[in-house]
Scaffold this motif. Structure first.
Motif, PDB file in Angstrom:
ATOM      1  N   ASN A  23      12.566 -36.531   1.809  1.00  0.00           N
ATOM      2  CA  ASN A  23      13.905 -35.939   1.709  1.00  0.00           C
ATOM      3  C   ASN A  23      13.828 -34.478   1.297  1.00  0.00           C
ATOM      4  OD1 ASN A  23      15.290 -38.255   2.454  1.00  0.00           O
ATOM      5  ND2 ASN A  23      15.474 -38.996   0.347  1.00  0.00           N
ATOM      6  N   MET A  24      12.935 -34.180   0.356  1.00  0.00           N
ATOM      7  CA  MET A  24      12.767 -32.788  -0.077  1.00  0.00           C
ATOM      8  C   MET A  24      12.337 -31.901   1.085  1.00  0.00           C
ATOM      9  SD  MET A  24      10.854 -33.361  -3.737  1.00  0.00           S
ATOM     10  CE  MET A  24      10.767 -31.631  -4.180  1.00  0.00           C
ATOM     11  N   ILE A  25      11.419 -32.415   1.897  1.00  0.00           N
ATOM     12  CA  ILE A  25      10.938 -31.646   3.051  1.00  0.00           C
ATOM     13  C   ILE A  25      12.060 -31.452   4.063  1.00  0.00           C
ATOM     14  CG2 ILE A  25       9.396 -31.802   5.066  1.00  0.00           C
ATOM     15  CD1 ILE A  25       7.294 -32.986   3.119  1.00  0.00           C
ATOM     16  N   GLU A  26      12.828 -32.507   4.308  1.00  0.00           N
ATOM     17  CA  GLU A  26      13.952 -32.407   5.251  1.00  0.00           C
ATOM     18  C   GLU A  26      15.004 -31.419   4.762  1.00  0.00           C
ATOM     19  OE1 GLU A  26      15.121 -36.489   5.566  1.00  0.00           O
ATOM     20  OE2 GLU A  26      13.537 -36.957   7.025  1.00  0.00           O
ATOM     21  N   GLN A  27      15.116 -31.265   3.442  1.00  0.00           N
ATOM     22  CA  GLN A  27      16.085 -30.335   2.863  1.00  0.00           C
ATOM     23  C   GLN A  27      15.484 -28.951   2.630  1.00  0.00           C
ATOM     24  OE1 GLN A  27      17.440 -32.247  -0.717  1.00  0.00           O
ATOM     25  NE2 GLN A  27      18.236 -34.026   0.390  1.00  0.00           N
ATOM     26  N   LYS A  29      13.111 -27.944   0.657  1.00  0.00           N
ATOM     27  CA  LYS A  29      12.935 -27.608  -0.759  1.00  0.00           C
ATOM     28  C   LYS A  29      11.699 -26.731  -0.927  1.00  0.00           C
ATOM     29  CE  LYS A  29      16.332 -30.039  -2.457  1.00  0.00           C
ATOM     30  NZ  LYS A  29      17.413 -29.543  -3.235  1.00  0.00           N
ATOM     31  N   ASP A  30      11.629 -26.094  -2.066  1.00  0.00           N
ATOM     32  CA  ASP A  30      10.543 -25.185  -2.390  1.00  0.00           C
ATOM     33  C   ASP A  30       9.187 -25.890  -2.312  1.00  0.00           C
ATOM     34  OD1 ASP A  30       9.634 -22.564  -3.463  1.00  0.00           O
ATOM     35  OD2 ASP A  30       8.986 -23.823  -5.159  1.00  0.00           O
ATOM     36  N   CYS A  31       8.204 -25.208  -1.764  1.00  0.00           N
ATOM     37  CA  CYS A  31       6.847 -25.734  -1.597  1.00  0.00           C
ATOM     38  C   CYS A  31       6.282 -26.224  -2.930  1.00  0.00           C
ATOM     39  CB  CYS A  31       5.966 -24.630  -1.022  1.00  0.00           C
ATOM     40  SG  CYS A  31       4.207 -24.990  -1.048  1.00  0.00           S
ATOM     41  N   LYS A  32       6.500 -25.475  -3.982  1.00  0.00           N
ATOM     42  CA  LYS A  32       5.974 -25.827  -5.299  1.00  0.00           C
ATOM     43  C   LYS A  32       6.519 -27.181  -5.762  1.00  0.00           C
ATOM     44  CE  LYS A  32       5.703 -23.920  -9.955  1.00  0.00           C
ATOM     45  NZ  LYS A  32       6.083 -22.798 -10.811  1.00  0.00           N
ATOM     46  N   ASP A  33       7.800 -27.404  -5.537  1.00  0.00           N
ATOM     47  CA  ASP A  33       8.417 -28.674  -5.929  1.00  0.00           C
ATOM     48  C   ASP A  33       7.878 -29.845  -5.103  1.00  0.00           C
ATOM     49  OD1 ASP A  33       9.969 -27.327  -7.792  1.00  0.00           O
ATOM     50  OD2 ASP A  33      11.624 -27.033  -6.373  1.00  0.00           O
ATOM     51  N   VAL A  34       7.681 -29.619  -3.817  1.00  0.00           N
ATOM     52  CA  VAL A  34       7.156 -30.661  -2.938  1.00  0.00           C
ATOM     53  C   VAL A  34       5.737 -31.034  -3.367  1.00  0.00           C
ATOM     54  CG1 VAL A  34       6.440 -31.210  -0.565  1.00  0.00           C
ATOM     55  CG2 VAL A  34       8.630 -30.052  -0.975  1.00  0.00           C
ATOM     56  N   VAL A  35       4.910 -30.022  -3.590  1.00  0.00           N
ATOM     57  CA  VAL A  35       3.522 -30.273  -3.985  1.00  0.00           C
ATOM     58  C   VAL A  35       3.467 -30.968  -5.346  1.00  0.00           C
ATOM     59  CG1 VAL A  35       1.330 -29.172  -4.610  1.00  0.00           C
ATOM     60  CG2 VAL A  35       2.567 -28.438  -2.560  1.00  0.00           C
ATOM     61  N   THR A  36       4.348 -30.599  -6.253  1.00  0.00           N
ATOM     62  CA  THR A  36       4.407 -31.252  -7.563  1.00  0.00           C
ATOM     63  C   THR A  36       4.700 -32.738  -7.416  1.00  0.00           C
ATOM     64  OG1 THR A  36       5.085 -29.219  -8.662  1.00  0.00           O
ATOM     65  CG2 THR A  36       5.589 -31.279  -9.793  1.00  0.00           C
ATOM     66  N   GLN A  37       5.647 -33.084  -6.553  1.00  0.00           N
ATOM     67  CA  GLN A  37       5.991 -34.488  -6.337  1.00  0.00           C
ATOM     68  C   GLN A  37       4.881 -35.242  -5.611  1.00  0.00           C
ATOM     69  OE1 GLN A  37       8.495 -36.261  -7.670  1.00  0.00           O
ATOM     70  NE2 GLN A  37       8.773 -34.356  -8.792  1.00  0.00           N
ATOM     71  N   LEU A  38       4.217 -34.561  -4.675  1.00  0.00           N
ATOM     72  CA  LEU A  38       3.090 -35.193  -3.996  1.00  0.00           C
ATOM     73  C   LEU A  38       1.949 -35.458  -4.973  1.00  0.00           C
ATOM     74  CD1 LEU A  38       2.982 -33.287  -0.594  1.00  0.00           C
ATOM     75  CD2 LEU A  38       3.397 -35.735  -0.926  1.00  0.00           C
ATOM     76  N   SER A  39       1.710 -34.524  -5.876  1.00  0.00           N
ATOM     77  CA  SER A  39       0.669 -34.711  -6.895  1.00  0.00           C
ATOM     78  C   SER A  39       1.005 -35.890  -7.805  1.00  0.00           C
ATOM     79  CB  SER A  39       0.490 -33.449  -7.729  1.00  0.00           C
ATOM     80  OG  SER A  39      -0.024 -32.410  -6.947  1.00  0.00           O
ATOM     81  N   ALA A  40       2.263 -36.012  -8.160  1.00  0.00           N
ATOM     82  CA  ALA A  40       2.692 -37.143  -8.989  1.00  0.00           C
ATOM     83  C   ALA A  40       2.488 -38.462  -8.242  1.00  0.00           C
ATOM     84  CB  ALA A  40       4.148 -36.981  -9.394  1.00  0.00           C
TER      85      ALA A  40
END
Length: 86
Positions: A23-27, A29-40
């Motif tokens: 959903n973040m990618i579809e919206q 969202k900032d790369c940093k936020d996406v990578v943070t969620q992927l890391s989690a």
């Protein structure tokens, strides 16, 4: 091996995290936020792998001790699985 409810619940949470990342990618969202969620998500997957390996190892060791057999093989396999998963 029978998987207990905690393993299934962990995987469902991870599934939710991944859907959230999509959903973040579809919206856009900032790369940093996406990578943070992927890391989690990756950390959650790693912890789940550890849990599954430890539960399986415990079960195999217990069964072999009851049979009067050795456990070295299972410990070695568990370590190899954990190393492989990294």
């Amino acid at each position: 091996m029978q998987y207990n409810k905690s393993v299934v619940n962990r995987l469902k949470r991870i599934e939710g995290q991944i859907k959230g990342v999509l959903n973040m990618i579809e919206q856009n969202k900032d790369c940093k936020d996406v990578v943070t969620q992927l890391s989690a998500s990756r950390s959650a997957i790693d912890r789940t792998i550890g849990l599954i390996v430890s539960l399986n190892l415990e079960q195999c060791v217990r069964e072999n001790i009851e049979k009067g057999e050795g456990t070295e093989k299972f410990v070695k396999e568990a370590v190899e699985l954990l190393v492989k998963s990294r």
